[in-house]
Design a protein around this motif. Structure first.
Motif, mmCIF file in Angstrom:
data_model
loop_
_atom_site.group_PDB
_atom_site.id
_atom_site.type_symbol
_atom_site.label_atom_id
_atom_site.label_comp_id
_atom_site.label_asym_id
_atom_site.label_seq_id
_atom_site.Cartn_x
_atom_site.Cartn_y
_atom_site.Cartn_z
ATOM 1 N N CYS A 74 132.437 29.053 -62.272
ATOM 2 C CA CYS A 74 132.245 29.774 -61.205
ATOM 3 C C CYS A 74 132.092 29.308 -59.688
ATOM 4 O O CYS A 74 132.067 30.085 -58.817
ATOM 5 C CB CYS A 74 130.751 30.610 -61.364
ATOM 6 S SG CYS A 74 129.214 29.427 -61.075
ATOM 7 N N CYS A 95 126.177 29.842 -64.796
ATOM 8 C CA CYS A 95 127.047 30.392 -65.833
ATOM 9 C C CYS A 95 126.953 29.355 -67.145
ATOM 10 O O CYS A 95 127.648 29.544 -67.859
ATOM 11 C CB CYS A 95 128.398 30.330 -65.245
ATOM 12 S SG CYS A 95 129.356 28.912 -65.039
ATOM 13 N N CYS A 106 130.453 23.758 -60.028
ATOM 14 C CA CYS A 106 130.771 24.122 -61.225
ATOM 15 C C CYS A 106 132.102 24.365 -61.333
ATOM 16 O O CYS A 106 132.709 24.974 -60.479
ATOM 17 C CB CYS A 106 129.983 25.525 -61.350
ATOM 18 S SG CYS A 106 130.562 26.489 -62.982
ATOM 19 N N CYS A 152 126.068 24.105 -65.201
ATOM 20 C CA CYS A 152 125.647 25.032 -64.105
ATOM 21 C C CYS A 152 124.587 26.112 -64.396
ATOM 22 O O CYS A 152 124.484 26.571 -65.362
ATOM 23 C CB CYS A 152 126.803 25.933 -63.978
ATOM 24 S SG CYS A 152 126.601 27.202 -62.542
HETATM 25 ZN ZN LIG Z 1 128.868 28.219 -63.097
#
Ligand SMILES: [Zn+2]
Length: 69
Positions: free
Chosen positions: A36, A11, A33, A8
């Motif tokens: 998140c 994050c 993801c 991702c």
């Molecule tokens: Zn993420």
């Protein structure tokens, strides 16, 4: 062949391909993801007699995920 998904961009967690039931016999492929919930491109497709269309849709969303900034 589905390309390997990059982590991702927000994050750094792993992303996964999702393939969900959609409307009227269609399915929706998307890349998201697991941490998140950031989502890449979504693509609707109609499953055919073989897995060709699904593979195409997966390939497209995986590429879109991997190439965004
Ligand atoms: Zn993420």
């Amino acid at each position: 062949m589905t390309p390997e998904l990059l982590p991702c961009p927000f994050c750094g967690a792993a992303a996964e391909l999702q393939d969900v039931e959609w409307l009227f016999g269609r399915r929706r492929a998307l890349c998201a993801c697991v941490e998140c919930g950031a989502q890449g491109r979504e693509l609707d497709y109609r499953p055919g007699p073989d897995d060709g269309l699904r593979d195409e849709a997966w390939y497209a969303v995986a590429c879109a995920w991997n190439t965004r900034a």
